[in-house]
Design a protein around this motif. Sequence first.
Motif, PDB file in Angstrom:
ATOM      1  N   UNK A   1      17.826   6.514  -0.623  1.00 46.97           N
ATOM      2  CA  UNK A   1      16.499   7.352  -0.810  1.00 46.97           C
ATOM      3  C   UNK A   1      15.215   6.269  -0.892  1.00 46.97           C
ATOM      4  N   UNK A   2      14.132   6.889  -0.437  1.00 47.81           N
ATOM      5  CA  UNK A   2      13.210   6.220  -0.266  1.00 47.81           C
ATOM      6  C   UNK A   2      12.041   6.902  -1.403  1.00 47.81           C
ATOM      7  N   UNK A   3      11.206   6.023  -2.023  1.00 47.21           N
ATOM      8  CA  UNK A   3      10.145   6.347  -3.053  1.00 47.21           C
ATOM      9  C   UNK A   3       8.973   5.739  -2.723  1.00 47.21           C
ATOM     10  N   UNK A   4       7.930   6.484  -2.464  1.00 47.09           N
ATOM     11  CA  UNK A   4       6.662   5.690  -2.016  1.00 47.09           C
ATOM     12  C   UNK A   4       5.649   6.756  -2.273  1.00 47.09           C
ATOM     13  N   UNK A   5       4.285   6.298  -2.285  1.00 48.74           N
ATOM     14  CA  UNK A   5       3.053   7.017  -2.387  1.00 48.74           C
ATOM     15  C   UNK A   5       1.957   6.093  -2.010  1.00 48.74           C
ATOM     16  N   UNK A   6       0.897   6.637  -1.530  1.00 48.34           N
ATOM     17  CA  UNK A   6      -0.096   5.813  -0.998  1.00 48.34           C
ATOM     18  C   UNK A   6      -0.593   5.031  -2.246  1.00 48.34           C
TER      19      UNK A   6
ATOM     20  N   UNK B   1       7.691   9.962  11.859  1.00 43.96           N
ATOM     21  CA  UNK B   1       6.701   9.409  12.860  1.00 43.96           C
ATOM     22  C   UNK B   1       6.907   7.937  12.685  1.00 43.96           C
ATOM     23  N   UNK B   2       6.508   7.420  14.026  1.00 42.15           N
ATOM     24  CA  UNK B   2       6.357   6.025  13.827  1.00 42.15           C
ATOM     25  C   UNK B   2       5.118   5.433  12.729  1.00 42.15           C
ATOM     26  N   UNK B   3       5.598   4.323  12.364  1.00 37.78           N
ATOM     27  CA  UNK B   3       4.856   3.908  11.145  1.00 37.78           C
ATOM     28  C   UNK B   3       5.557   3.252  10.156  1.00 37.78           C
TER      29      UNK B   3
ATOM     30  N   UNK C   1       6.467   0.578  -2.060  1.00 31.70           N
ATOM     31  CA  UNK C   1       7.577   1.189  -1.307  1.00 31.70           C
ATOM     32  C   UNK C   1       8.653   0.808  -1.748  1.00 31.70           C
ATOM     33  N   UNK C   2       9.605   1.682  -2.033  1.00 27.63           N
ATOM     34  CA  UNK C   2      10.812   1.271  -2.661  1.00 27.63           C
ATOM     35  C   UNK C   2      11.881   2.213  -2.022  1.00 27.63           C
ATOM     36  N   UNK C   3      13.263   1.470  -1.673  1.00 25.67           N
ATOM     37  CA  UNK C   3      14.363   2.154  -1.234  1.00 25.67           C
ATOM     38  C   UNK C   3      15.479   1.783  -1.988  1.00 25.67           C
ATOM     39  N   UNK C   4      16.396   2.589  -2.441  1.00 30.59           N
ATOM     40  CA  UNK C   4      17.563   2.650  -3.397  1.00 30.59           C
ATOM     41  C   UNK C   4      18.673   2.830  -2.562  1.00 30.59           C
ATOM     42  N   UNK C   5      19.705   2.070  -2.740  1.00 30.40           N
ATOM     43  CA  UNK C   5      20.832   2.250  -1.810  1.00 30.40           C
ATOM     44  C   UNK C   5      21.956   2.501  -3.023  1.00 30.40           C
ATOM     45  N   UNK C   6      23.073   3.443  -2.731  1.00 31.26           N
ATOM     46  CA  UNK C   6      24.241   3.515  -3.240  1.00 31.26           C
ATOM     47  C   UNK C   6      25.393   3.341  -2.295  1.00 31.26           C
ATOM     48  N   UNK C   7      26.081   2.283  -2.600  1.00 35.42           N
ATOM     49  CA  UNK C   7      27.221   2.063  -1.754  1.00 35.42           C
ATOM     50  C   UNK C   7      28.598   2.098  -2.438  1.00 35.42           C
TER      51      UNK C   7
ATOM     52  N   UNK D   1       0.825  -1.382  -0.108  1.00 32.36           N
ATOM     53  CA  UNK D   1      -0.037  -0.056   0.077  1.00 32.36           C
ATOM     54  C   UNK D   1       0.936   1.451  -0.087  1.00 32.36           C
ATOM     55  N   UNK D   2       2.098   1.178   0.438  1.00 34.29           N
ATOM     56  CA  UNK D   2       3.016   2.562   0.387  1.00 34.29           C
ATOM     57  C   UNK D   2       2.557   3.314   1.488  1.00 34.29           C
ATOM     58  N   UNK D   3       2.927   4.398   1.470  1.00 28.88           N
ATOM     59  CA  UNK D   3       2.521   5.530   2.496  1.00 28.88           C
ATOM     60  C   UNK D   3       2.849   6.790   2.245  1.00 28.88           C
ATOM     61  N   UNK D   4       2.479   7.978   2.861  1.00 30.41           N
ATOM     62  CA  UNK D   4       2.743   9.374   2.355  1.00 30.41           C
ATOM     63  C   UNK D   4       4.101   9.578   2.779  1.00 30.41           C
ATOM     64  N   UNK D   5       4.781   9.985   1.729  1.00 29.33           N
ATOM     65  CA  UNK D   5       6.231  10.548   2.250  1.00 29.33           C
ATOM     66  C   UNK D   5       6.402  11.505   3.160  1.00 29.33           C
ATOM     67  N   UNK D   6       5.522  12.249   3.448  1.00 30.62           N
ATOM     68  CA  UNK D   6       5.619  13.424   4.588  1.00 30.62           C
ATOM     69  C   UNK D   6       5.715  12.599   5.688  1.00 30.62           C
ATOM     70  N   UNK D   7       5.046  11.400   5.846  1.00 28.52           N
ATOM     71  CA  UNK D   7       5.196  10.906   7.328  1.00 28.52           C
ATOM     72  C   UNK D   7       6.633  10.154   7.457  1.00 28.52           C
TER      73      UNK D   7
END
Length: 369
Positions: free
Chosen positions: A350-355, A324-326, A359-365, A313-319
């Motif tokens: 970097x996090x990419x998500x929308x309701x 905030x806990x969530x 939910x997606x997390x990109x890492x660069x190492x 379901x993703x979530x609001x990026x502002x959260x």
Amino acid sequence: MSAPRLSPTTARPSSRRLWLGYAGVCTLTWGLFVLAGTEFQSGPWKIWEALLQSTMTLWAPMLLGTAVHPWMGWISRRSRPFWQLALLHAGAALLFSGVWLVLDYQLTQALFGTEHADAMLAQYILWRAIWGLIAYAALATGFGAVFSAQRARSLAIAAAQAESALARAELSVISGKLNPHFLFNTLNSLIALTRKDARAAEQALLRFSGMLRYVLDSKRSATDRVGLQQELDFVRDYLALEALRLGARLRVTWTLDDAVLQDEVPPLTLQPLVENCIVHGIAPRVQGGTIQISAQRDALNGGLNLCVQDDGEGCDPAQLEAERPGRSGIGLGALRRRFALDYDGRARLRVHTQPGAGFRVDLWIPQEA
């Protein structure tokens, strides 16, 4: 905190540069005096006379300038009230002028006799005294600026060392937060499994023992690195445990570049992200969902690109920005801070998500060449 002392190998080049600069300034000043006293129309004799007069005038203050350096070093080693500094500099300036006059008188006496030296002293005593005060002020200002710059550099080094030590300590604390979070969730899964299938629980415990060994090994140091293949094997075991609980509701797709499997990553980098996908994106949905895990080489800079995403379901990026806990969870929040501290801040998360958009997390190492 006292400022760190420079090592001898660092102090020698700095001192050499200082005295080379002092010699350069003295040479430039002497050259300007020569030019100011030269009358080219009068022939070579006037040029040699200007050379002699400039040397006779400046040799003493140039020599005395070498004594102003340790004097300013002594003054700069402790703070003093303004009135004490004023008295110390006034006395030093008078002493500088007096010694200049004495040295100038003795050289003139040795070269031209006492009578000539007395006449020159009577003629130039006032101006030489004034020039002595000016020369001392210029030398004290210059050397004082050098000591102030060295002190500022030492304070900057001490601050950087303290910040680095704080970052390492905070990184260790953050790394320690990840492990209990993972262990708590895994133990809950195993307890639930023992009530359903004892044989599956036994196999799961074997997987869990291997995972626990990996976790304990990774706690040696917050700056330890492991091969990506080891991290992926750990994640596969974790997913196998979760699959026993979630069954067909958990689907995983892998996109792995064989060229990056030997790259190094911080331990427990991927597992918290996969755990977040399961806890927030897969488990709450009746139909479950899919987790996609990819590892690729960055063609532009040679770094390691990692991606973990779900179709939940993703979530609001502002959260997430408000922390905030969530959806962010303990693992993601700790990883965000961990990557801000590790690799001298060069690693990126970097996090990419929308309701409703997953939910997606990109890492660069970064990787060593």
